[in-house]
Design a protein around this motif. Structure first.
Motif, PDB file in Angstrom:
ATOM      1  N   PRO A   3       0.805  -1.230   0.000  1.00  0.00           N
ATOM      2  CA  PRO A   3       0.000   0.000   0.000  1.00  0.00           C
ATOM      3  C   PRO A   3       0.828   1.265   0.000  1.00  0.00           C
ATOM      4  CG  PRO A   3      -0.001  -0.985   2.184  1.00  0.00           C
ATOM      5  CD  PRO A   3       0.690  -1.969   1.273  1.00  0.00           C
ATOM      6  N   GLY A   4       2.118   1.179   0.281  1.00  0.00           N
ATOM      7  CA  GLY A   4       2.948   2.380   0.324  1.00  0.00           C
ATOM      8  C   GLY A   4       3.493   2.791  -1.022  1.00  0.00           C
ATOM      9  N   HIS A   5       3.227   2.017  -2.071  1.00  0.00           N
ATOM     10  CA  HIS A   5       3.751   2.336  -3.395  1.00  0.00           C
ATOM     11  C   HIS A   5       2.601   2.479  -4.376  1.00  0.00           C
ATOM     12  CE1 HIS A   5       7.178   0.533  -1.324  1.00  0.00           C
ATOM     13  NE2 HIS A   5       7.942   1.218  -2.150  1.00  0.00           N
ATOM     14  N   SER A   6       2.853   3.257  -5.408  1.00  0.00           N
ATOM     15  CA  SER A   6       1.860   3.429  -6.460  1.00  0.00           C
ATOM     16  C   SER A   6       2.280   2.628  -7.686  1.00  0.00           C
ATOM     17  CB  SER A   6       1.715   4.911  -6.826  1.00  0.00           C
ATOM     18  OG  SER A   6       2.944   5.415  -7.288  1.00  0.00           O
ATOM     19  N   ILE A   7       1.296   2.336  -8.517  1.00  0.00           N
ATOM     20  CA  ILE A   7       1.563   1.577  -9.734  1.00  0.00           C
ATOM     21  C   ILE A   7       2.462   2.397 -10.658  1.00  0.00           C
ATOM     22  CG2 ILE A   7       0.502   0.626 -11.795  1.00  0.00           C
ATOM     23  CD1 ILE A   7       0.022  -1.081  -9.401  1.00  0.00           C
ATOM     24  N   SER A   8       3.509   1.778 -11.189  1.00  0.00           N
ATOM     25  CA  SER A   8       4.452   2.499 -12.047  1.00  0.00           C
ATOM     26  C   SER A   8       4.283   2.161 -13.519  1.00  0.00           C
ATOM     27  CB  SER A   8       5.890   2.183 -11.609  1.00  0.00           C
ATOM     28  OG  SER A   8       6.147   0.796 -11.717  1.00  0.00           O
ATOM     29  N   ARG A   9       3.468   1.144 -13.841  1.00  0.00           N
ATOM     30  CA  ARG A   9       3.327   0.746 -15.245  1.00  0.00           C
ATOM     31  C   ARG A   9       1.886   0.955 -15.691  1.00  0.00           C
ATOM     32  NH1 ARG A   9       5.817  -5.193 -15.054  1.00  0.00           N
ATOM     33  NH2 ARG A   9       4.406  -5.221 -13.271  1.00  0.00           N
ATOM     34  N   ARG A  10       1.472   2.177 -15.745  1.00  0.00           N
ATOM     35  CA  ARG A  10       0.107   2.481 -16.169  1.00  0.00           C
ATOM     36  C   ARG A  10       0.057   2.633 -17.680  1.00  0.00           C
ATOM     37  NH1 ARG A  10      -2.522   6.742 -11.828  1.00  0.00           N
ATOM     38  NH2 ARG A  10      -1.663   5.816  -9.946  1.00  0.00           N
ATOM     39  N   ARG A  11      -0.986   2.088 -18.238  1.00  0.00           N
ATOM     40  CA  ARG A  11      -1.245   2.219 -19.664  1.00  0.00           C
ATOM     41  C   ARG A  11      -2.736   2.484 -19.857  1.00  0.00           C
ATOM     42  NH1 ARG A  11       3.369   2.390 -19.348  1.00  0.00           N
ATOM     43  NH2 ARG A  11       4.997   1.244 -20.477  1.00  0.00           N
ATOM     44  N   GLN A  12      -3.056   3.107 -20.953  1.00  0.00           N
ATOM     45  CA  GLN A  12      -4.466   3.330 -21.261  1.00  0.00           C
ATOM     46  C   GLN A  12      -5.091   2.003 -21.679  1.00  0.00           C
ATOM     47  OE1 GLN A  12      -5.190   6.547 -23.924  1.00  0.00           O
ATOM     48  NE2 GLN A  12      -7.317   5.986 -24.303  1.00  0.00           N
ATOM     49  N   GLU A  13      -6.089   1.582 -20.927  1.00  0.00           N
ATOM     50  CA  GLU A  13      -6.739   0.298 -21.168  1.00  0.00           C
ATOM     51  C   GLU A  13      -8.248   0.498 -21.261  1.00  0.00           C
ATOM     52  OE1 GLU A  13      -5.412  -2.582 -21.694  1.00  0.00           O
ATOM     53  OE2 GLU A  13      -3.318  -2.330 -21.052  1.00  0.00           O
ATOM     54  N   ALA A  14      -8.861  -0.253 -22.165  1.00  0.00           N
ATOM     55  CA  ALA A  14     -10.321  -0.294 -22.235  1.00  0.00           C
ATOM     56  C   ALA A  14     -10.817  -1.260 -21.163  1.00  0.00           C
ATOM     57  CB  ALA A  14     -10.776  -0.735 -23.620  1.00  0.00           C
ATOM     58  N   ILE A  15     -11.751  -0.821 -20.337  1.00  0.00           N
ATOM     59  CA  ILE A  15     -12.183  -1.614 -19.185  1.00  0.00           C
ATOM     60  C   ILE A  15     -13.094  -2.770 -19.604  1.00  0.00           C
ATOM     61  CG2 ILE A  15     -13.304  -1.503 -16.933  1.00  0.00           C
ATOM     62  CD1 ILE A  15     -10.679  -0.004 -17.126  1.00  0.00           C
ATOM     63  N   ARG A  16     -13.942  -2.564 -20.585  1.00  0.00           N
ATOM     64  CA  ARG A  16     -14.917  -3.604 -20.952  1.00  0.00           C
ATOM     65  C   ARG A  16     -14.250  -4.910 -21.402  1.00  0.00           C
ATOM     66  NH1 ARG A  16     -20.379  -3.183 -22.068  1.00  0.00           N
ATOM     67  NH2 ARG A  16     -21.263  -4.953 -23.212  1.00  0.00           N
ATOM     68  N   PRO A  17     -13.221  -4.887 -22.266  1.00  0.00           N
ATOM     69  CA  PRO A  17     -12.572  -6.164 -22.615  1.00  0.00           C
ATOM     70  C   PRO A  17     -11.971  -6.874 -21.410  1.00  0.00           C
ATOM     71  CG  PRO A  17     -11.975  -4.462 -24.194  1.00  0.00           C
ATOM     72  CD  PRO A  17     -12.693  -3.775 -23.079  1.00  0.00           C
TER      73      PRO A  17
END
Length: 479
Positions: free
Chosen positions: A317-331
């Protein structure tokens, strides 16, 4: 925040050792003092030189004009023959050259004159052009600087030139340099010693903090004393106290997690041992088969617990996600529903995916774990032939994900508690380890999102997750 980050720039991070802070402060102090002294000296030097030039130039011009006014009556006196007039003028010029210079600050002059184009002294030389150069200028003769002024009286055709040697100006400049530099050479070592003592005393609070930390045991994570810290050191002490508090909270959390995990693993392992012993001792084939089936089911439950524990450990919980990408949620929703199709068909559940084709900046693997835990909980707690509804939509600059089920739901008083690890609801007959919602909570926090538990119109639990939309958060580079 900028002032706090300035401390980080005291060290060179690329393979260099941090130099002594005391040495840095001394070097900066002495360097700035030297620059300030040099700048002040130069400015004063130039200002004094300009002032002296103005004073001596005014004296030179006044002397030249007065000399011309003294020569005109002698040269224009028609009662005397021309030869006598020139002799008197030459005598006046020679007397000016031979003036005694008892005062070293008095300027020394060299006077020459031309009357109707004829030199008045033997050193006068040929008549210079009357308008060929400025009336006041610098000259160098025999390696010595001189200041010359020419005054031309058009009415009487008289040209007077007076040259001032720079002896007086050079003397004053040299004495000024001695007055400024010599005291500094004497006070320089004393100033350096005073700076060293001042810096040493100023860094004493840091030494006190170091001694206090060194004398502590590994178990002592109490706050450092902030009251006695100077104003400049107080931010560092507060930051250390916040760090100690986070470390203490992390240790407490890990200790609770370890205790709960050992309890959760000990119980199914004991059951597996019992089932294995029954299978070994049983002589009835059907009884042995039931024991082996129970053993396999227990192994599956233990495997699920271990997988959830590993997932929980990865989701710090002390770290944030570092590999964010734009993703479509429905698939991703459709992929998750397809992975639990067997359980859905066994219970004859009706699963509906609705809403918009919303996008979000997320870590794909983390979001799949989140969806798998939510839908797994929904299918476990929803009765046979029940209904599960999943919706996704864009709301402002956020993406909202809602999961509704027709299960028993969770009372409002228990919802906050169930977000803690190893906490379960009242339906103890349903298999689980109490880590699903806790994992979901951590993943949402790592995405800077929000998680809410409520009541669903279907009669069960409603889980609402708000994530930053694709237009609200800049993607970070993957690590």
């Amino acid at each position: 925040m900028d002032s706090d980050r300035a401390w980080c720039r005291l060290s060179n991070t690329r393979g260099r050792r941090m130099s002594s802070l005391r040495r840095r402060l001394l070097l900066w102090f002495l360097t700035l003092s030297l620059i300030g002294w040099a700048g002040t000296t130069l400015v004063t030097w130039y200002r004094l030189s300009d002032e002296m030039d103005e004073i001596y130039d005014a004296q030179l011009m006044r002397t030249t004009r007065q000399l011309a006014q003294m020569l005109i009556p002698l040269l224009e006196d028609e009662k005397r023959p021309p030869a006598q007039r020139i002799t008197l003028a030459r005598t006046l010029l020679d007397r000016m050259i031979a003036l005694p210079m008892n005062d070293p600050y008095m300027a020394q002059f060299l006077a020459r004159g031309w009357w109707h184009g004829q030199p008045l002294t033997g050193e006068a030389g040929p008549l210079p052009p009357r308008h060929s150069d400025p009336a006041l200028r610098n000259e160098t003769q025999n390696g010595k600087r001189q200041r010359r002024y020419r005054f031309y009286d058009v009415q009487h055709d008289l040209l007077v030139e007076v040259t001032e040697l720079h002896n007086a100006r050079a003397l004053i400049t040299r004495e000024f340099a001695e007055t400024v530099v010599l005291p500094l050479l004497i006070l320089g070592p004393l100033l350096g010693l005073a700076a060293w003592v001042t810096v040493r005393r100023g860094l004493e609070p840091l030494k006190c903090i170091v001694r206090e930390i060194e004398q502590r045991s590994l178990q002592d994570l109490s706050h450092l004393q902030e009251a006695k810290a100077p104003r400049e050191v107080a931010p560092m002490v507060k930051a250390l106290n916040r760090l100690l508090e986070r470390v203490r909270e992390g240790i407490d959390r890990e200790q609770r997690f370890t205790a709960d995990a050992s309890h959760e693993l000990r119980t199914p392992l004991a059951g597996l041992r019992v089932q294995a012993q029954l299978a070994l001792r049983s002589t009835d084939a059907s009884q042995r088969a039931r024991a082996l089936e129970q053993l396999i089911a227990g192994i599956d439950r233990s495997t699920h617990v271990v997988e959830q524990l590993l997932t929980m450990a990865r989701m710090d919980p002390g770290h944030s996600i570092s590999r964010r990408r734009q993703e479509a949620i429905r698939p991703l929703l459709e992929e998750t529903v397809a992975s639990i199709t067997t359980l859905i068909e066994q219970k004859q559940l009706h699963v509906e995916i609705g809403g918009d084709d919303a996008d979000a900046l997320v870590d794909r693997e983390a979001l799949l774990i989140l969806l798998r835990n939510l839908l797994d909980n929904a299918t476990r707690y929803t009765p046979e032939q029940g209904e599960i509804r999943v919706e996704c939509r864009e709301q402002g600059q956020s993406t909202v994900l809602e999961i509704h089920d027709s299960g028993p739901g969770i009372p409002a008083k228990q919802r906050g508690r169930l977000l803690e690890p190893f906490q379960r609801g009242e339906q103890r007959d349903i298999s689980g380890c109490g880590l699903g919602l806790s994992i979901v909570q951590r993943i949402v926090a790592m995405h800077d999102g929000n998680l809410e538990l409520g009541s669903s119109p279907l009669g069960g639990l409603a889980v609402t997750i708000t994530l930053p939309g694709a237009r609200n958060v800049r993607p970070r580079d993957g690590g």
